[in-house]
Design a protein around this motif. Structure first.
Motif, mmCIF file in Angstrom:
data_model
loop_
_atom_site.group_PDB
_atom_site.id
_atom_site.type_symbol
_atom_site.label_atom_id
_atom_site.label_comp_id
_atom_site.label_asym_id
_atom_site.label_seq_id
_atom_site.Cartn_x
_atom_site.Cartn_y
_atom_site.Cartn_z
ATOM 1 N N VAL A 241 -66.464 22.190 -125.994
ATOM 2 C CA VAL A 241 -65.310 22.043 -126.875
ATOM 3 C C VAL A 241 -64.237 23.075 -126.524
ATOM 4 N N SER A 242 -64.666 24.301 -126.211
ATOM 5 C CA SER A 242 -63.695 25.349 -125.881
ATOM 6 C C SER A 242 -62.900 25.008 -124.628
ATOM 7 N N ALA A 243 -63.500 24.204 -123.741
ATOM 8 C CA ALA A 243 -62.828 23.840 -122.493
ATOM 9 C C ALA A 243 -61.679 22.870 -122.724
ATOM 10 N N MET A 244 -61.637 22.225 -123.894
ATOM 11 C CA MET A 244 -60.638 21.182 -124.136
ATOM 12 C C MET A 244 -59.331 21.707 -124.701
ATOM 13 N N THR A 245 -59.308 22.942 -125.137
ATOM 14 C CA THR A 245 -58.084 23.461 -125.747
ATOM 15 C C THR A 245 -57.251 24.251 -124.738
ATOM 16 N N ASP B 74 -55.078 26.339 -125.940
ATOM 17 C CA ASP B 74 -54.816 27.549 -126.716
ATOM 18 C C ASP B 74 -55.868 28.587 -126.352
ATOM 19 N N ARG B 75 -55.488 29.578 -125.564
ATOM 20 C CA ARG B 75 -56.455 30.561 -125.075
ATOM 21 C C ARG B 75 -57.043 31.398 -126.201
ATOM 22 N N ALA B 76 -56.280 31.617 -127.247
ATOM 23 C CA ALA B 76 -56.819 32.365 -128.383
ATOM 24 C C ALA B 76 -57.909 31.564 -129.076
ATOM 25 N N ALA B 77 -57.707 30.254 -129.204
ATOM 26 C CA ALA B 77 -58.721 29.398 -129.816
ATOM 27 C C ALA B 77 -59.967 29.333 -128.941
ATOM 28 N N ARG B 78 -59.768 29.235 -127.625
ATOM 29 C CA ARG B 78 -60.914 29.228 -126.714
ATOM 30 C C ARG B 78 -61.705 30.522 -126.848
ATOM 31 N N ALA B 79 -61.001 31.629 -126.873
ATOM 32 C CA ALA B 79 -61.673 32.924 -126.979
ATOM 33 C C ALA B 79 -62.452 33.036 -128.283
ATOM 34 N N GLU B 80 -61.890 32.492 -129.365
ATOM 35 C CA GLU B 80 -62.578 32.564 -130.655
ATOM 36 C C GLU B 80 -63.848 31.725 -130.642
ATOM 37 N N LEU B 81 -63.793 30.545 -130.020
ATOM 38 C CA LEU B 81 -64.984 29.705 -129.920
ATOM 39 C C LEU B 81 -66.063 30.386 -129.082
ATOM 40 N N ILE B 82 -65.651 31.001 -127.994
ATOM 41 C CA ILE B 82 -66.588 31.678 -127.095
ATOM 42 C C ILE B 82 -67.215 32.898 -127.760
ATOM 43 N N SER B 83 -66.422 33.617 -128.551
ATOM 44 C CA SER B 83 -66.878 34.906 -129.084
ATOM 45 C C SER B 83 -68.102 34.769 -129.981
ATOM 46 N N GLY B 84 -68.192 33.673 -130.736
ATOM 47 C CA GLY B 84 -69.347 33.501 -131.613
ATOM 48 C C GLY B 84 -70.637 33.342 -130.833
ATOM 49 N N VAL B 85 -70.568 32.597 -129.725
ATOM 50 C CA VAL B 85 -71.752 32.400 -128.885
ATOM 51 C C VAL B 85 -72.152 33.717 -128.222
ATOM 52 N N ALA B 86 -71.159 34.458 -127.738
ATOM 53 C CA ALA B 86 -71.449 35.746 -127.103
ATOM 54 C C ALA B 86 -72.075 36.720 -128.101
ATOM 55 N N LYS B 87 -71.579 36.696 -129.322
ATOM 56 C CA LYS B 87 -72.132 37.579 -130.351
ATOM 57 C C LYS B 87 -73.580 37.215 -130.650
ATOM 58 N N TYR B 88 -73.867 35.916 -130.678
ATOM 59 C CA TYR B 88 -75.263 35.472 -130.870
ATOM 60 C C TYR B 88 -76.153 35.993 -129.752
ATOM 61 N N LEU B 89 -75.748 35.798 -128.507
ATOM 62 C CA LEU B 89 -76.579 36.212 -127.383
ATOM 63 C C LEU B 89 -76.793 37.715 -127.380
ATOM 64 N N ARG B 90 -75.815 38.434 -127.845
ATOM 65 C CA ARG B 90 -75.902 39.898 -127.848
ATOM 66 C C ARG B 90 -76.716 40.428 -129.032
ATOM 67 N N GLN B 91 -76.663 39.761 -130.185
ATOM 68 C CA GLN B 91 -77.238 40.330 -131.403
ATOM 69 C C GLN B 91 -78.472 39.619 -131.922
ATOM 70 N N THR B 92 -78.791 38.424 -131.438
ATOM 71 C CA THR B 92 -79.908 37.683 -132.004
ATOM 72 C C THR B 92 -81.193 38.514 -132.035
ATOM 73 N N PRO B 93 -81.926 38.459 -133.142
ATOM 74 C CA PRO B 93 -83.207 39.174 -133.208
ATOM 75 C C PRO B 93 -84.319 38.466 -132.438
ATOM 76 N N THR B 94 -84.063 37.244 -131.973
ATOM 77 C CA THR B 94 -85.074 36.455 -131.272
ATOM 78 C C THR B 94 -84.994 36.744 -129.784
ATOM 79 N N ARG B 95 -86.042 37.322 -129.220
ATOM 80 C CA ARG B 95 -85.993 37.837 -127.852
ATOM 81 C C ARG B 95 -86.524 36.832 -126.840
ATOM 82 N N TYR B 96 -85.790 35.737 -126.686
ATOM 83 C CA TYR B 96 -86.095 34.730 -125.676
ATOM 84 C C TYR B 96 -84.873 34.548 -124.779
#
Length: 658
Positions: free
Chosen positions: A592-596, A598-620
């Motif tokens: 979905v981020s690839a379709m916009t 608007d670079r700010a919108a793309r960055a916002e969509l990406i940031s949530g996934v990056a935050k998950y990968l960085r902070q998730t308590p599940t170590r897989y």
């Protein structure tokens, strides 16, 4: 790039079986694991000026050296350690550059260390790498053997079960139970040893000019049974046997590292341009996982086959709707591998065993490509009577069934999903290669699947889609988009193969379907999850192909308004998949981020996934299905679908070309 934390760090990651990860913040304070979470313990220690320090794994009484940094790129993981007197860098590198099939397939990884004394003196040091029996056997009591020998460039020691049964089992969250793990040293500086009692092999390399080098390799002997053929890995075509591959890997070490640096720089440069630092982080952490969830072989005619394992889902091999989200990475770097994903499905679809007029879901359960195992008929008298389905067991060769109508349960198929996927991927690879040679041999089958989409794709009846964990759904608007793009893709293939009349007819049908879709899917400020339900919404990731193919079937405002709406629904760790639950799929968010624009919108969509990968308590390893509020993994770890993380790069590259 240097990272503070990630869910799991790749170490020795080569294929679905050889896959060793660090699931701890500090490499020296926990056991290393397979992507499945099962222990695959390796230990790395350094002997420095009379003291022994632990770097990776919890080995014996060694004192852990303080880890001060981790740097993960597409092909390399580098740890920095320090004592009061020294600074040490430890790296794991597997040259999985998918543009070079021989090297990418070669099952060799480099373990290297560099050490510098802070006072400038010469260290008295050696690097020790120990492999445990976990890497070669799931049975802790199985007898092991420890073959050793020399090559033209050095020496090696190996470890494997005394009783070898290649491809002796099948399953999802399983580890290998056959083959041999190797450690090798170039030249004569160092020593190799084994312990039958502990079930280990160890290579110890002396630091020379501040550097020590150890090679890891794994020989699985036989890789895949492909419709009755016992196929060896692609690398054997060049090297023949593992010792020759090891020797070559030792000889071309400097070249491999030079090319790895160039490749890593390419990935990070393109990722930075497409999405900034957070996107670089996602691309670096997803690359090895994606490539290593496949096995590369050839068929009897020498055609490339690139077979995925559906990790932590059901263990299927060659799953269509796992290939589909993964292809952005491979369309960008090597479209031949996308053809290698499609060939097995076309082959099985043309067999008598497949009686449906829509595309199959898979071609078996890894490592047996023996015909689809998804959605088997569990009713009395059906397939249930001759399979168990338990991990470790091997499904029967369904491809030999001769067209039993009771083999599969229609309710648990994905008819619109897989037809659309196959046609879209076929066009994508033809556009990437700028010719339709690949499609020509399959036009009869593709025509049949296009007709299915025309008949059933406009407003899909209750059925599963690739997001099958969400259950059956009627009037699925996103699935309808896939049908529209499937019909349009067929028309484009016809145009590329000289079928002008059919091309025009298909395009006209796709235009009508798209216009009808826009009317039926429209809610007040977004599009619906299901037609007729304006209070619902979903990520319309399938629409990305309208932009990549420059089809212009859908009005640009559709995705613009949807993207704006998605951002209002974002939780801490990203936008949910749809209005039914708080979970999401990371690959689809990146689509979905690839379709916009608007670079700010793309960055916002990406940031949530990056935050998950960085902070998730599940170590897989990078789970793709997770809760956007808690960051908890739901299911699906270590999967090839994370090739979809590369969709923004692919989209930007193709838009520039158009």
């Amino acid at each position: 790039m240097k990272i503070q934390r990630a869910a799991c760090i790749p170490l020795l990651v080569q294929d679905p079986y050889t896959s060793v990860w660090c699931a701890c913040d500090k490499a020296g304070v926990g056991d290393t694991t397979h992507w499945s979470g099962k222990k695959q313990r390796i230990y790395v220690d350094v002997h420095l000026n009379g003291k022994m320090y632990r770097l990776v794994g919890e080995s014996g009484d060694a004192v852990p050296m303080e880890q001060t940094a981790v740097d993960v790129t597409a092909l390399q993981t580098k740890f920095t350690f320090e004592t009061e007197d020294a600074r040490l860098e430890l790296s794991f590198m597997t040259p999985l550059d998918v543009r070079d099939l021989t090297i990418c397939s070669r099952p060799c990884s480099y373990i290297d260390a560099e050490i510098r004394m802070k006072d400038g003196s010469d260290p008295q040091a050696s690097l020790a790498v120990t492999l445990t029996r976990d890497l070669v056997s799931s049975d802790p009591a199985a007898p092991l053997v420890f073959p050793a020998g020399t090559t033209a460039s050095g020496c090696y020691i190996s470890m494997g079960r005394a009783q070898q049964h290649p491809l002796g089992g099948s399953g999802d969250n399983v580890t290998i139970d056959w083959g041999y793990a190797y450690l090798a040293l170039a030249g004569g500086a160092g020593k190799l040893s084994h312990s039958r009692e502990r079930g280990t092999i160890t290579a110890e390399a002396v630091f020379e000019c501040g550097a020590a080098h150890i090679l890891f390799a794994y020989d699985d002997l036989i890789s895949i049974n492909y419709f009755g053929q016992w196929r060896r890995a692609y690398w054997t075509k060049t090297y023949g046997c593992i010792t020759k591959a090891i020797d070559a890997a030792m000889q071309d070490r400097e070249e491999r590292f030079k090319k790895a640096e160039e490749f890593d720089s390419l990935i990070e440069k393109k990722a930075q341009e497409a999405g900034g630092d957070e996107y670089v982080f996602l691309c670096d952490l997803s690359y090895r996982q994606t490539a290593a969830a496949h096995k590369l072989i050839e068929d009897e005619e020498g055609n490339i086959l690139y077979l995925s394992k559906e990790n932590d889902s059901n263990g299927c091999i060659g799953t269509v709707d796992v290939s589909y989200p993964s292809v952005p990475l491979f369309l960008w770097l090597n479209p031949e591998l996308v053809k290698g994903m499609l060939r097995p499905i076309f082959r099985f679809a043309d067999m008598d065993a497949w009686t449906f007029d829509f595309a199959p879901h898979d071609v078996g359960r890894y490592p047996y490509a023996w015909g689809q195992v998804y959605g088997l008929n569990k009713a009395p008298g059906g397939a249930q009577d001759f399979w168990s389905g338990a991990d470790g067991d091997v499904y029967p060769p369904f491809y030999q069934s001769g067209g039993r109508d009771d083999l599969y349960d229609f309710r648990y198929q994905m008819p619109v999903e897989e037809c659309g996927n196959m046609i879209i991927m076929t066009l994508a690879v033809c556009l990437a290669e700028k010719n339709a040679d690949f499609a020509k041999a399959h036009m009869k089958t593709l025509t049949q699947w296009k007709e299915y989409l025309l008949q059933y794709g406009q407003d899909p009846a209750e059925q599963l889609c690739t997001d099958d964990f969400a259950g059956h759904l009627s009037h699925n608007a996103n699935l309808s988009v896939k049908a529209v793009m499937g019909v349009e893709s067929y028309g484009r293939l016809c145009a590329m193969t000289g079928r002008t009349g059919e091309a025009g007819t298909a395009h006209t049908a796709a235009v009508k379907m798209a216009h009808s879709w826009e009317v039926r899917a429209a809610a007040e400020d977004h599009t619906m999850l299901a037609f007729g339900h304006p209070d619902t919404w979903s990520l319309k990731y399938n629409m990305v192909w309208d932009q990549l193919f420059d089809s212009r079937l859908f009005h640009p405002d559709v995705m613009k308004h949807d993207t704006e709406y998605y951002l209002t629904k974002a939780n801490e760790y990203g936008v949910p998949l749809d209005s039914r639950a708080d979970y999401t799929k990371s690959d689809w968010i990146l689509w979905v981020s690839a379709m916009t624009n608007d670079r700010a919108a793309r960055a916002e969509l990406i940031s949530g996934v990056a935050k998950y990968l960085r902070q998730t308590p599940t170590r897989y390893p990078f789970g793709d299905w997770y809760n956007t509020k808690t960051g908890q993994y739901c299911h699906f770890k270590g999967r090839s679908v994370q090739g979809g993380i590369y969709m923004p790069i692919l989209a930007d590259e193709w838009k520039r070309e158009n």
